[in-house]
Design a protein around this motif. Structure first.
Motif, short mmCIF file in Angstrom:
data_model
loop_
_atom_site.label_atom_id
_atom_site.label_comp_id
_atom_site.label_asym_id
_atom_site.label_seq_id
_atom_site.Cartn_x
_atom_site.Cartn_y
_atom_site.Cartn_z
N ASN A 59 0.83 -1.22 0.00
CA ASN A 59 0.00 0.00 0.00
C ASN A 59 0.86 1.26 0.00
O ASN A 59 0.58 2.25 -0.68
N VAL A 99 2.27 1.82 -3.44
CA VAL A 99 1.28 2.40 -4.36
C VAL A 99 1.12 3.89 -4.10
O VAL A 99 1.08 4.72 -5.02
N LYS A 112 1.89 6.93 -6.66
CA LYS A 112 0.85 7.92 -6.99
C LYS A 112 1.35 9.35 -6.72
O LYS A 112 1.08 10.27 -7.49
N ASP A 150 0.80 1.43 -13.21
CA ASP A 150 -0.06 0.40 -13.83
C ASP A 150 0.46 -1.00 -13.54
O ASP A 150 -0.31 -1.93 -13.24
N HIS A 194 2.26 -2.04 -11.00
CA HIS A 194 2.10 -2.43 -9.60
C HIS A 194 0.64 -2.73 -9.26
O HIS A 194 0.34 -3.67 -8.49
N LEU A 195 -0.28 -1.95 -9.81
CA LEU A 195 -1.70 -2.22 -9.55
C LEU A 195 -2.10 -3.58 -10.12
O LEU A 195 -2.92 -4.29 -9.54
N GLN A 196 -1.58 -3.94 -11.25
CA GLN A 196 -1.88 -5.25 -11.83
C GLN A 196 -1.35 -6.38 -10.95
O GLN A 196 -2.00 -7.41 -10.78
N ASN A 255 -3.61 -7.58 -8.00
CA ASN A 255 -4.87 -8.26 -8.30
C ASN A 255 -4.65 -9.70 -8.76
O ASN A 255 -5.55 -10.34 -9.30
#
Length: 1940
Positions: free
Chosen positions: A1553, A1556, A1560, A1832, A1834-1836, A1839
Motif C-alpha cells: 500500500n 502504491v 501515486k 499500472d 504495480h496495480l496489476q 490483483n
C-alpha cells in the motif's frame, strides 16, 4: 524672700515683681520635664545661700509637689546640689528643671549671656585690621582665622581632624552664606559666652574653670612648631566673621553632652539695640536638642535645616555660619576659587603635609601625625556642579613648588635669649638648560618692570629666578604669617667681590623660617611684630643643621661652599646650539687635548645668545681683546644641542683693517657686562685715522643749501672741498699702515635728476688735489628742468675709482635740492564746466606759465577784464595760488532758442607779457523764473464730463523759454470732490499743452464754479497761475431705470431688489429707461443700444433694446440657485449698472425622495439604527413647502422579507418630511436589500446591507465527523487544528473580533497547547491550534466556552475516544518461579522482566543496559530504598527466548538470613526511571491458590507530590497444577506464533500500500511539474503540440542552440589586454577582465578613468600577490584583497547624493547613475564588488559637462560630491577641478584595447533561458511517462490470485488467534494484534506522503528519477518473492523458534 515672674521672649530683662536686695540673685528657670510645660522662662529672685530653700522656692514658683522627683541643672547639665549651690548658682544664671540629668531637651531654651568687651579692646584695638598687602586680597586670611580656631579645637582628636568650609551660594536655599564646620571638642555654653567676649584671650580667662583654655600649658616643642596652638587672642574669629559678612551664628556641641548651644551675633542686632538704647553686649544662647531646626523660620536661612540635620551623626562639633556675605567677597570667592584655595594650602602647608612638606617626588613618604588633618572646601551654586577641593590635593601652592623644584637644601637654626626658637631652611633652585627653575608666584611676579634699567652698561644684579622677592617666608607655630618676609641675612647676601659661586646663584635660593609663639604677631596673624629685628641682632647665633645634627661652624663659609657645590652639581648654564661638526685643534700644544672638539655656531648663556659674527670684548686677558666671534669649541664628541658649564670661543680681532689675527679664549672670559655699543666705539676709534668726512665751502657765493628749493635757471656757485679724518685733519691720500698702501684720493662730483622714469645723471666731474690748491669745481648755470636733484661729492681712490676701502665706504657728501617754476609771464584758459546758462554763475580756470613754459601760480593781485558782444557780464573775484580761477561769472541777455546761442568771450589779465585770451562759449536759457498760461481769460466755461487744454510756457529771468529735466507742470482743480489733476512734462521744449482726464462732478443739476491752480511743483520759486472754471451740466447718460410690466402697470425694480419666481419659469416684459444729468429722458439710439449689456444672456436683440425692452430671464430650476441679473451701460463718460436677484420657488409635487440618516447596515433580527427621511419634491428636486401631515396616509414601504410589525411613520413639521422607523427583516438570505417607498403614483428606492445577527453560538469549521467520538492516541495530537466560528442564532457566520473562547475539560484529561484561551479574529474565527491529549483510555469530552455581551453562547462539545499509546512504557512485568525457596548463599530463580505499554503489550527493541535489578535488606521503618543497594544487570539474552524479555539468571542469594526487597527498574531517559511498582517482597512460605486470579497492588510513596497517585493493580492467573500450566504455556506459544505470522502478512500488505501511495505521489508531482513548465514556455511564446511532443521539443532545442551560437558570433567589444594565467585558485585575474560594461560611452570613460589600474592583477591573498611579484621581478601590479580595509568601502545599495532619506532634494538633469551600477561581473561577484568599490567609490556617470556642473553645484549644498564622469568623456574631480587634457578621455581606439569588454547581448540570455526550460520540460515528460507505467504495473500485480490467497489466509489466522486468547482467559480484542504493527504506523506524519517515503528521501538523492523508479520496482518484486517463499507451516502458526 523669693519672687517669680513669667519669662519674656524679647531681649530686655523682665520686670521683677519684688524689689531686689543687695544680696539677691536673679535666676532664669526653664521647665523642660514634659512637653506640656510652659515654654517660656520664669525669673526667680532668691537671696539666701541655701539649696533647700531655693528648691522650695522653685517648687512654689512652678507648682511642683514636694514629693515629686526632679533635678535642677545648669545648661551644661551639672546638677545643683547642697554642695555646689553657692558655687554654681550665680546672679543671672539659667537653669533647667528636668526629670534626670541626661534627659533630652523637649524644646529649645534661651540662655542669657553678657559679652562686654574686655579691657584689651581699648588697649589693643588699634593694632591691626585686615588690609591688602603686596596686591593680595585679605579675604583668604580672614578664612584662615576660622581655620585656626578649628585646628585648635581638633588638636586633641585621636582620629580624623575634619574641617569643612562650605560656600552656600545656592539662591534656592536662601541667601548666601559661608559655613566653617569642625569635629573638634566643641564648646559649652560658658565657653561659647567666653568666645563672644572681644579680646578675651586664652591668657586672660582667669577664674573660670570652664574656659576652653583653662589652666593653659604651653605645648611641648615639636618640629616646625606644628603644635596647633594658633587660636590665641580672642580677636581674629570675631574680626574675620564680620569682615566676611554681617552676621555669625555659632553652633556647638561639646563631647559627652546632650545639648547643642547656639549663639547669633549680627550687625543688625547691634544696631537695633543701640537704637533702642539697650545693652549691646547682651543676648541669648539657645540650648536645644541635636537636629532641632524648628526655630529656623526665615526663608533666607533655609539652608540651615540641612546643616542642622547633620548634627545627629556628630559626637561633638562647632559650626560657624556667616550670613550677609559682602557682594564683592562673594564674587571673589566665586571667580578666584583656585587662587584663594591655593593660598590656604600655602598657609597650612606643613599642617597638611607634615614637617618635610609635600615631597611629591619622594620615593617613600614618612608617616606623619599630620596625615589626619582633612581641610575640605566646597562651593554650591544653583544649577552648577558643586566645586569640592581638599587642600591636601592641591599640588601648585608655593611651598609645594618650592619643595619640588629644589635640588638641595641648607638647614640652620637661630639662637636667641630666652625660649625663642627659629628653624630655617634654604633651598637651591638650579638653572636647567634654558630657564630658571625658581617657581613664579602669581602674587609676586619675578619679572618686574623697572624703567631705570634701560642703560645697557649697568650690571643687573636682580635678574631672573627670585627677582626682587625676599628669600624667607615666615611661619608662626607652623602657620604662614603672610605679610612678613625676611629679605636675607648677612651670610647669604651676594658678596661685593666675586665669590666662590657666580653672583646669579644667590638669586636661585628660597627659604622659610619657622618660629614658636615666643615671637609676637598681630592679632589677625598677618605680620610679625619684631622677628626681623631679633634675627638681625648682633647677638643672634646661626648654626647649620646637617643630618639632623647642629654644627657650630662659620655659617657664611658653610653657605658659600654649599652654594658653590649646588652650582657645580645642578646648574646646566651654557647651552651650545647650531652644531657644525667635530674637528681637531692643532693649535693646542698637548696632543691629548687636540681632539675631539665639537664646533658650534652659537651659545645661550645667562639669558643672552652669543653667535657667529657678534662683537665681543674679553676680561682678565692681557691685553684686552675686541673682536668678532668665529666659532665655539666644546671638548668631546657631541651631536646636536647640549648644555655645559664652559667651553672656548674663537674670535677675529677688530678692526680687521688694522689687525689680521685670530684668538681662542675660554667662554668665561667673555665680558657679559659690555655692550655692543662700547665694542663698536672702540673699533670706530681705531678706524678714526681713515678718511671720515668732506668739508665744502662756496668761495664765489651762490651757495647750495641742503634741501633748498630754487627757481629754474638759478646758478650754483663754485665749490671748494677738503677731505678730513675723524680728528679734523685734512688729507689728500690714505694713511700709511701695514694693511693699506699710500694711495691718492680724488673727489668726484655728480648731479642726478630724479624723474618718474628713473634717475638721470646730468653732470659728472672729478677733481684732483694740486698740492698748493684744494679740490675745486666751477659754477653750474644750466639747471632749468623742474624736479628733485641730488648733488653728490664722493671720495674715490686714484687708481681704481673705488668708493670703499677696507670694507668701509669712503667719505661722501650729498646735497638734495629742488628746482621749481618761476614767476608767471603768460596764461591760457583751462577746461570750462558746461553748460553755461543765463543767470547761472560759472567759473573760468586760468593756467599760468613762467618764461620756460613751466606751469606756475599767481602771486600778486590782478583784476581781470571780461567782454562779450550782446551780453552783460559780471564776476565775483579771482583766486590766487596753485589754481587761478575767475569765480562767479554771470551772463544776461536775449536768446531766441531753447538750444542756446554762441558768444566770443575775451579775458584780459593786466600786467603779464601776454595778457589776453579769447574763447567761444554757448549760452543756454537760465532756470525757470515765471509761468505763462494761455488762454489769458480768467473765467473759462466747460461742460461736465469734458477735459480742458491749457497752453503753458516756462520762462527764465530774461524772458527766454527755458527747459530743464523733471520740469513738470501741474494743474489742480478746487471746488468739488474727486476732481482730476492735470500734469504735463516741459522738460524738452519748455512749453506744452496741459490737459488730462475729464472733469466730472456727481449729481450736478446746474452751473457750478471751480478753481484751477497751475504751478511747477519742483520749482517753488516760480509763482503759480490761478484760473476760474464755470462747469455746465452734461447731456450724456447719467441714470438707468429698470421696470417690469404687469399688464398696463409698470413696476419699478430698484437696484439690488430680490424677486421671487417659480423655479424653471421665464420672466418676461422687462423694460428700461435712461436719463441725463438734468433728469431729461434720453431716447435710445442704435449707438446707445450697443453700449448696453446684460449678464443672463450673451445674445441681445438690438431692435428690442431701441424700443426699451430687455431680454427674458430664465429662472433657475433649484431653489438653492439664485440668479443675479445685471444690466450695465458703459461709454466714454459714464459707467452705469442696475442689478436685481431672482430667487426660485418650488413648484407642485412631482417626486418622492428618501434619505437614510445613519449606517446602511443592520443585523438580522435587529431594527435599523438610523432614521429614513422621506420628502416630496417638484420636478426639479426642490422640496415642496406646501406638504402637510396628511401626506403620511399615502406613503407605503415594502421590501422582500420586510417585517412590518414595528414599522412606524411620523411627520416632521420642522423639516416638512416623513420619518420612517422600525425597519427590520425576517430570517432570510444576507446581503443587499432594497426598500421601496411609494407616495401616490411616485416612488423611490433605498438599498440596505443585511448582515448576520449578534453572536449566539459557536460552530466548528472543517470537523464534520464530530457527531461521533474522535479517536486520538494518548499523548498524541489531533489530526488537524480546532477552528471555531461565531454564528448568530440562524447559523450565519458573525465577524465579531476579540471574543474570548476557552476550552473546558475534565480533571482526568490534560491538554497541551500554547494557550487555552483564544480570541476571535476580524472574521469571527478562532484557531485553537492542534492540541495534544493526555487522558486515560476511554471517552472524554471537551467543551468550548464563550460569552458575548455577558451572555453565554451555545458552544459545541467534542467527544474524544482516547486510545492507549503502544510505545509509552507504563509498568514492568516480572515473572519468576514463585514456589522456589531461597536458601542463604544459594541462587535466585530466573527473573523474566518485560516492559508493558499502555495497551498492555510488550515493548520490544529496548537496550538491555536500561534494565536493572536492585536488592536490599528490608528495614523495620518503611520500605524506602537505602543508599547502599545491590544492583544487578540482566544476563545475556539467549537465542531461544523471544524479543522483549530480559532475564536475570544465576543471581546469588544473600548469605545473611532475613527479608529482602527486590526491585526492577527501567531507565526511560536520563531523569525518568520506571520501577516495578515500589518492590516485590520476597519472603518464605507464600503459597498460591490454583486457577485463581491474583491482583498485585502497587502504592507509590512519593512525599513530594501534593496529590497522591492512584495505586496500580496488576492481575494474573495462578496455576498450581503442572499439566495445566504446561497446556497454558503451549497455548501461549501458539498465540505468539500466530501473532508473528499475522504481523508478517500485515507488513507485506502495508508495504504494498505504501508503495502504491508513493508511486501515486510521484505521478502527481510529475504532472504538476509538466504543467508548470508548459505554462513557463507559454510565457516565452512557445506553444507545444498535443502529439509528438518529444520530437517537437528536440527539434526546437536544436534550433534555439543554433540561434544562440549565431548571437554569440556577432562582433562585440572585447578587452585585448592579455590576462594573467590563473595557475593558482587565489588569482582572480586582471582588473580589465573582471567586469563588463554594455554602454560604449560609459565603457570608454570608465576604462580611461581606471587606466592606471586596468593591468593590475587581483589576488585573494597577499601570499599569491607576492608570488606574482617575485615571478615578474616586480614589473606586474598586484592587489591582494585581504589587505583592503572594507569598512570604508561604499554601500552598493546607497542612493545617489541628491536622494536623502527617501526625498529628492533637487531634480537632476543628465541621467546620473553610479559608475559601479553599470558594471556586470561574469564571476566572483562578491570579490569584484570589493575591488571596484575601492577603485570607483561613489563615482557618478552623467550625460555631459553642463549637466555634471549643475549636479555638482546642487549636491555640494547638502553633502560632499564625488568624482563625476560624463558620457562625452569629461571628468570633474571630487575637489571640483575639471578641464585640460588630463580630465578629457581620448577616443576608444587610443585606449589600445585596455577597455572593459561588453557582455553577451540580452538575446543570448533569452535563448539560454528558453533552451533550459525546453530541456527541463523534456525530462519532465519522460519522467511522467515512466511513473505512469510503474503505477499500472504495480496495480496489476496486486490483483493476482496469489495475493488474494494471502489475504484469505490472513483472515483465517486472525480468527484462530481470537479463539486461543479466549482459552487463555484473555479478552479477545484486536488491540493486541494491532499493537504489533502500531509502531510501524506511529511515525506517519499528518501528510499525504507515506512515512516510508520519508525514509527513502536520502536514497532518492543518490539516484536519478529513472533509477529510483526501477529500484523501487525491484524492491517490490523481491518482497513478493520472499513472501511467497515463506513455509506454509510458519504462515499457519506452527511452532518456530523465537529470538530471545
Amino acid at each position: 524672700m523669693a519672687a517669680a515672674a513669667g519669662g519674656s521672649r524679647g531681649t530686655r530683662r523682665p520686670v521683677l515683681l519684688t524689689p531686689r536686695g543687695n544680696g539677691d540673685r536673679t535666676v532664669f528657670l526653664f521647665d523642660r520635664r514634659r512637653e506640656q510645660a510652659d515654654p517660656d522662662e520664669k525669673v526667680l529672685n532668691y537671696g539666701k545661700d541655701n539649696y533647700r530653700g531655693f528648691r522650695s522656692a522653685v517648687c512654689q514658683a512652678f507648682g511642683i509637689a514636694d514629693d515629686e522627683n526632679f533635678v535642677i541643672t545648669t545648661t551644661n547639665r551639672k546638677e545643683i546640689t547642697e554642695d555646689n549651690f553657692s558655687e554654681l548658682v550665680q546672679d543671672g544664671i539659667t537653669l533647667y528643671l528636668l526629670q534626670s540629668v541626661d534627659q533630652m531637651l523637649l524644646s529649645a531654651t534661651k540662655e542669657r549671656i553678657d559679652f562686654l568687651p574686655h579691657y584689651d579692646t581699648l588697649v589693643k584695638s588699634g593694632m591691626y585690621e585686615y588690609y591688602a598687602s603686596e596686591g593680595q586680597n585679605p579675604l583668604p586670611f580672614a578664612l584662615a582665622e576660622l581655620i585656626d580656631n578649628s585646628l585648635s579645637a581638633t588638636s586633641r582628636n585621636t582620629g580624623i581632624r575634619s574641617i569643612q568650609i562650605k560656600l552656600l551660594f545656592d539662591e534656592s536655599q536662601g541667601k548666601s552664606a559661608v559655613a566653617v564646620i569642625d569635629n573638634g571638642r566643641g564648646m559649652t555654653s560658658k565657653q561659647l559666652n567666653n568666645w563672644a567676649v572681644y579680646r578675651l584671650s586664652k591668657f586672660t580667662r582667669q577664674g573660670d574653670f570652664e574656659s576652653d583654655h583653662s589652666g593653659y600649658v604651653r605645648p611641648l616643642p615639636v618640629p616646625r612648631s606644628l603644635n596647633s596652638d594658633i587660636s590665641y587672642f580672642g580677636v581674629g574669629g570675631k574680626q574675620a566673621v564680620f569682615f566676611v559678612g554681617q552676621s555669625a551664628r555659632m553652633i556647638s556641641k561639646p563631647a559627652e553632652s546632650q545639648d547643642v548651644h547656639e549663639l547669633v551675633l549680627s550687625k543688625e542686632d547691634f544696631e537695633k539695640k543701640e537704637k533702642n538704647k539697650e545693652a549691646i553686649y547682651s543676648g541669648y544662647i539657645r540650648n536645644r536638642k541635636p537636629s532641632d531646626s524648628t526655630h529656623i523660620t526665615s526663608d533666607d536661612e533655609r539652608f540651615l535645616h540641612s546643616l542642622i540635620s547633620e548634627e545627629r551623626d556628630r559626637e561633638s562639633f562647632t559650626a560657624v555660619v556667616i550670613t550677609g556675605v559682602q557682594p564683592d567677597h562673594m564674587q571673589y570667592l566665586k571667580n578666584y576659587f583656585h587662587l584663594w584655595t591655593r593660598q590656604l594650602a600655602h598657609i597650612y602647608h606643613y599642617y597638611i603635609h607634615g614637617p618635610k612638606g609635600n615631597e611629591t617626588n619622594a620615593v617613600t613618604k614618612d608617616i606623619s601625625p599630620f596625615n589626619n588633618i582633612d581641610i575640605q572646601i566646597s562651593m554650591f551654586e544653583k544649577g552648577k556642579v558643586p566645586k569640592i577641593v581638599n587642600l591636601r590635593e592641591i599640588k601648585d601652592d608655593m611651598q609645594t613648588l618650592y619643595i619640588n623644584t629644589a635640588a638641595d637644601s641648607f638647614e640652620f637654626k637661630a639662637h636667641f635669649e630666652g625660649e625663642g626658637i627659629v628653624e630655617g631652611i634654604i633651598r637651591y633652585h638650579p638653572f636647567l638648560y634654558d630657564k630658571e627653575t625658581y617657581p613664579d608666584d602669581p602674587c609676586f611676579p619675578s619679572k618686574l618692570n623697572d624703567d631705570d634699567d634701560d642703560d645697557d652698561d649697568c650690571i643687573i644684579v636682580e635678574k631672573g629666578a627670585r627677582g626682587k622677592r625676599p628669600i624667607f617666608e615666615c611661619f608662626w607655630n607652623g602657620r604662614l604669617i603672610p605679610y612678613t618676609t625676611v629679605e636675607d641675612f648677612d651670610w647669604c647676601t651676594p658678596p661685593k667681590k666675586r665669590g666662590l659661586a657666580p653672583i646669579e646663584c644667590y638669586n636661585r635660593i628660597s627659604g622659610a623660617l619657622f618660629t614658636n609663639d615666643k615671637f609676637q604677631v598681630s592679632t589677625n596673624k598677618l605680620t610679625f611684630m619684631d622677628l626681623e629685628l631679633k634675627l638681625k641682632d648682633k647677638n643672634t647665633l646661626f648654626t647649620r643643621i646637617f643630618n639632623g645634627q647642629e654644627q657650630r661652624m662659620k655659617i657664611d663659609r658653610e653657605f658659600a661652599l654649599w652654594l658653590k657645590d649646588c652650582h657645580e652639581k645642578y646648574d646646566k648654564q651654557i647651552k651650545f646650539t647650531v652644531f657644525k661638526g667635530v674637528t681637531t685643534r692643532t693649535d693646542l700644544p698637548s696632543k691629548r687635548m687636540q681632539s675631539p672638539w665639537t664646533i658650534y655656531a652659537a651659545v645661550e648663556w645667562d639669558g643672552k645668545t652669543y653667535k657667529t659674527g657678534q662683537l665681543v670684548k674679553t676680561v682678565k686677558t692681557l691685553p684686552i681683546f675686541y673682536g668678532t666671534i668665529q666659532k665655539f669649541f666644546l671638548y668631546g664628541d657631541h651631536d646636536g644641542d647640549i648644555f655645559a658649564t664652559g667651553g672656548e670661543v674663537q674670535i677675529a680681532l677688530e678692526p680687521q683693517a688694522l689687525y689680521a689675527e685670530m684668538k681662542t679664549i675660554p667662554i668665561s672670559k667673555l665680558d657679559r657686562t659690555v655692550s655692543e655699543k662700547a665694542v663698536k666705539k672702540y673699533i670706530e676709534d681705531e678706524m678714526a685715522r681713515l678718511p671720515d668726512k668732506l668739508s665744502v665751502t662756496w668761495p664765489e657765493g651762490d651757495e647750495l643749501l641742503p634741501n633748498e628749493t630754487r627757481f629754474a635757471g638759478t646758478p650754483i656757485g663754485a665749490l671748494r672741498i677738503e677731505i678730513l679724518n675723524k680728528k679734523g685733519e685734512a688729507m689728500q691720500k690714505l694713511p700709511g699702515t701695514s694693511h693699506g698702501g699710500s694711495k691718492k684720493l680724488l673727489v668726484e662730483l655728480k648731479v642726478i635728476l630724479h624723474s618718474p622714469t628713473g634717475n638721470k645723471e646730468i653732470i659728472s666731474h672729478i677733481s684732483q688735489h694740486g698740492g698748493k690748491w684744494p679740490y675745486w669745481f666751477k659754477k653750474m648755470e644750466n639747471l632749468q628742468k623742474l624736479g628733485n636733484y641730488t648733488l653728490k661729492l664722493q671720495v674715490v681712490l686714484n687708481e681704481s675709482n673705488a668708493d670703499t676701502y677696507a670694507g668701509r665706504p669712503l667719505p661722501s657728501k650729498i646735497f638734495k635740492f629742488t628746482i621749481i617754476e618761476g614767476k608767471p609771464e603768460k596764461f591760457s584758459v583751462g577746461l570750462l564746466e558746461l553748460p553755461f546758462r543765463i543767470g547761472v554763475p560759472f567759473n573760468i580756470p586760468l593756467e599760468l606759465q613762467d618764461e620756460f613754459g613751466h606751469p606756475t601760480q599767481l602771486t600778486t593781485s590782478i583784476k581781470p577784464i571780461l567782454e562779450a558782444s550782446g551780453l552783460t557780464l559780471q564776476y565775483e573775484g579771482i583766486t590766487t595760488g596753485t589754481k587761478c580761477v575767475i569765480k562767479g561769472v554771470t551772463a544776461k541777455g536775449c536768446i531766441n532758442s531753447c538750444q542756446g546761442k554762441n558768444f566770443n568771450l575775451k579775458v584780459t589779465l593786466p600786467g603779464l607779457k601776454e595778457d589776453t585770451q579769447i574763447f567761444k562759449i554757448r549760452l543756454q536759457p537760465g532756470p525757470p523764473h515765471q509761468l505763462k498760461v494761455k488762454p489769458d481769460s480768467e473765467i473759462l466755461k466747460i461742460e461736465n464730463g469734458t477735459a480742458f487744454p491749457f497752453q503753458v510756457e516756462v520762462l527764465d529771468e530774461s524772458g527766454n523759454i527755458t527747459a530743464q529735466p523733471k520740469l513738470m507742470v501741474h494743474c489742480k482743480f478746487l471746488g468739488a470732490s474727486n476732481l482730476p489733476v492735470y500734469s504735463v512734462d516741459c522738460s524738452n521744449a519748455g512749453t506744452n499743452i496741459l490737459t488730462g482726464p475729464v472733469i466730472h462732478v456727481q449729481n450736478i443739476k446746474k452751473d457750478q464754479v471751480l478753481k484751477a491752480r497751475i504751478e511747477i511743483l519742483n520749482c517753488k520759486d516760480v509763482p503759480p497761475v490761478d484760473k476760474t472754471i464755470k462747469l455746465l451740466p452734461s447731456s450724456h447718460v447719467a441714470r438707468l431705470q429698470v421696470l417690469s410690466m404687469d399688464g398696463q402697470k409698470a413696476i419699478q425694480i430698484k437696484h439690488q431688489d430680490e424677486i421671487n419666481w417659480v423655479a424653471g419659469d421665464v420672466m418676461r416684459n422687462l423694460i428700461f429707461q435712461m436719463y441725463d444729468e438734468g433728469e431729461r429722458e434720453i431716447h435710445v439710439t442704435s449707438a446707445i443700444a450697443e453700449k448696453i449689456k446684460v449678464n443672463w444672456t450673451p445674445k441681445i436683440n438690438k431692435e428690442q433694446l431701441i424700443q426699451g425692452l430687455l431680454p427674458d430671464v430664465k429662472v433657475p430650476t433649484s431653489v438653492k440657485d439664485v440668479r443675479y441679473c445685471l444690466i450695465t451701460y458703459l461709454d466714454d463718460h459714464v459707467s452705469l449698472e442696475s442689478a436685481f436677484t431672482v430667487r426660485p420657488l418650488p413648484d407642485e409635487p412631482k417626486h418622492v425622495k428618501c434619505k437614510l440618516k445613519g449606517p446602511n447596515t443592520l443585523q438580522m433580527g435587529e431594527e435599523l439604527q438610523g432614521e429614513i427621511e422621506v420628502m416630496l419634491t417638484d420636478q426639479y428636486g426642490n422640496q415642496v413647502q406646501s406638504a402637510t401631515s396628511a401626506c403620511m396616509n399615502s406613503l407605503g414601504v415594502s421590501a422582500p422579507g420586510l417585517d412590518k410589525s414595528n414599522l412606524k411613520i411620523t411627520w416632521q413639521e420642522s423639516t416638512l418630511t416623513m420619518k420612517v422607523q422600525g425597519i427590520r427583516f425576517k430570517p432570510c438570505l444576507l446581503g443587499s436589500k432594497e426598500l421601496c417607498f411609494a407616495w401616490r403614483e411616485f416612488s423611490d428606492f433605498l438599498r440596505l446591507n443585511l448582515t448576520a445577527g449578534s453572536p449566539a453560538k459557536l460552530q466548528f469549521v472543517g470537523w464534520p465527523e464530530l457527531e461521533k467520538p474522535v479517536a486520538v492516541i494518548n499523548g498524541r495530537e489531533l489530526q488537524k487544528p480546532l477552528i471555531v466560528q461565531l454564528c448568530d442564532q440562524w447559523g450565519n457566520p458573525t465577524p465579531e473580533p476579540n471574543v474570548k473562547i476557552s476550552l473546558i475539560k475534565g480533571n482526568n484529561i490534560k491538554i497541551v497547547s500554547s494557550n487555552q484561551q483564544h480570541k476571535t479574529d476580524e472574521t469571527g474565527r478562532a484557531n485553537l491550534g492542534v492540541i495534544c491529549i493526555h487522558a486515560p483510555r476511554g471517552e472524554h469530552t471537551l467543551q468550548l466556552k464563550a460569552t458575548y455581551n455577558k451572555t453565554t453562547l451555545d458552544c459545541p462539545i467534542i467527544t474524544l475516544n482516547v486510545l492507549p499509546d503502544p510505545e509509552k512504557p507504563v509498568c514492568l512485568n516480572v515473572k519468576y518461579d514463585k514456589n522456589a525457596s531461597f536458601q542463604a548463599g544459594g541462587t535466585f530463580p530466573d527473573f523474566m522482566v518485560s516492559v508493558l505499554s499502555e495497551d498492555d503489550n510488550i515493548i520490544k527493541n529496548i537496550n538491555p543496559a536500561r534494565i536493572s535489578m536492585k536488592m536490599w535488606e528490608a528495614q523495620s521503618i518503611g520500605t524506602r530504598m537505602p543508599i547502599d543497594v545491590t544492583v544487578f544487570s540482566c544476563s545475556k539474552v539467549k537465542d531461544d527466548k523471544e524479543d522483549g524479555f530480559f532475564y536475570f539468571r544465576d543471581k546469588v542469594v544473600p548469605e545473611r538470613v532475613g527479608t529482602y526487597n527486590i526491585q526492577f527498574a527501567f531507565a526511560m531517559d536520563k531523569t525518568n526511571i520506571l520501577t516495578s511498582d515500589q518492590s516485590l517482597v520476597l519472603a518464605e512460605n507464600s503459597p498460591g491458590r490454583d486457577s485463581t486470579e491474583y491482583i498485585l497492588v502497587f502504592e507509590p510513596d512519593l512525599p513530594a507530590l501534593k496529590k497522591p497517585l492512584e495505586p496500580y493493580r496488576l492481575s494474573f492467573m495462578f496455576y498450581n497444577d503442572f499439566k495445566k500450566q504446561q497446556q497454558m504455556a503451549t497455548l501461549t506459544r501458539e498465540r505468539d506464533q500466530l501473532s508473528q505470522s499475522i504481523g508478517v502478512y500485515r507488513n507485506w500488505l502495508d508495504t504494498n500500500n505504501q508503495l502504491v501511495n508513493e508511486i501515486k505521489c510521484q505521478v502527481k508531482e510529475a504532472e504538476t511539474r509538466e504543467i508548470h513548465l508548459k505554462n513557463e514556455l507559454k510565457k516565452h511564446q512557445i506553444e507545444l503540440p498535443q502529439t509528438n511532443t518529444l520530437q517537437y521539443v528536440d527539434s526546437l532545442i536544436k534550433q534555439k542552440m543554433l540561434d544562440q551560437e549565431g548571437v554569440m558570433r556577432q562582433p562585440r567589444r572585447t578587452c585585448t589586454l592579455p590576462n594573467y594565467p590563473k595557475g593558482n585558485q587565489d588569482i582572480l585575474g586582471k582588473i580589465a577582465h573582471l567586469a563588463q560594461i554594455e554602454d560604449n560611452e560609459a565603457a570608454k570613460v570608465i576604462s580611461w578613468h581606471l587606466a592606471s589600474d586596468m593591468d593590475c592583477v587581483v589576488t585573494l591573498t597577499t601570499e599569491a600577490a607576492r608570488s606574482i611579484f617575485d615571478e615578474t621581478q616586480g614589473r606586474q601590479q598586484v592587489l591582494p584583497l585581504d589587505s583592503i580595509y572594507k569598512k570604508t568601502l561604499p554601500d552598493w545599495n546607497r542612493p545617489l547624493p541628491h536622494l536623502r532619506n527617501g526625498k529628492t532634494f533637487f531634480k537632476p538633469v543628465g541621467n546620473p547613475v553610479f559608475a559601479r551600477d553599470l558594471l556586470t561581473f561574469p564571476d566572483n561577484v562578491e570579490h569584484c564588488q570589493t575591488v571596484f568599490g575601492m577603485l570607483l567609490g561613489d563615482t557618478i556617470i552623467i550625460d555631459n559637462l553642463d549637466a555634471a556642473n549643475h549636479y555638482r553645484k546642487e549636491v555640494v549644498k547638502i553633502t560632499h560630491c564625488p568624482t563625476l564622469l560624463t558620457r562625452a568623456g569629461d571628468r570633474i574631480r571630487s575637489n571640483g577641478k575639471f578641464g585640460g587634457l588630463q580630465n578629457k578621455a581620448p577616443p576608444m581606439d587610443k585606449l589600445r584595447g585596455m577597455v572593459f569588454g561588453a557582455p553577451m547581448p540580452k538575446l543570448y540570455s533569452t535563448f539560454a533561458g528558453q533552451i533550459d526550460l525546453l530541456q527541463q520540460y523534456r525530462a519532465a515528460v519522460v519522467k511522467l511517462d515512466k511513473v505512469n507505467k510503474d503505477l499500472d504495473l504495480h496495480l496489476q500485480s496486486l490483483n493476482t490470485p496469489e495475493v488474494q490467497k494471502k489475504k484469505q489466509e490472513l483472515a483465517e489466522q486472525e480468527k484462530s488467534l481470537k479463539l486461543i486468547e479466549q482459552k487463555l482467559g484473555m479478552t479477545p480484542s484486536d488491540k493486541v494484534t494491532e499493537s504489533l504493527f502500531q509502531p510501524v504506523m506511529s511515525d506517519m506524519p499528518d501528510t499525504p506522503i507515506p512515512p516510508k517515503r520519508m525514509r527513502r528521501e536520502t536514497v532518492k538523492k543518490l539516484y536519478s528519477s529513472e533509477e529510483w523508479i526501477s529500484s523501487t520496482a525491484k524492491k517490490q518484486q523481491q518482497q513478493q518473492q520472499q513472501l511467497l517463499q515463506v513455509p506454509t507451516s510458519e504462515l499457519n502458526g506452527t511452532s518456530r523458534k523465537r529470538k530471545a
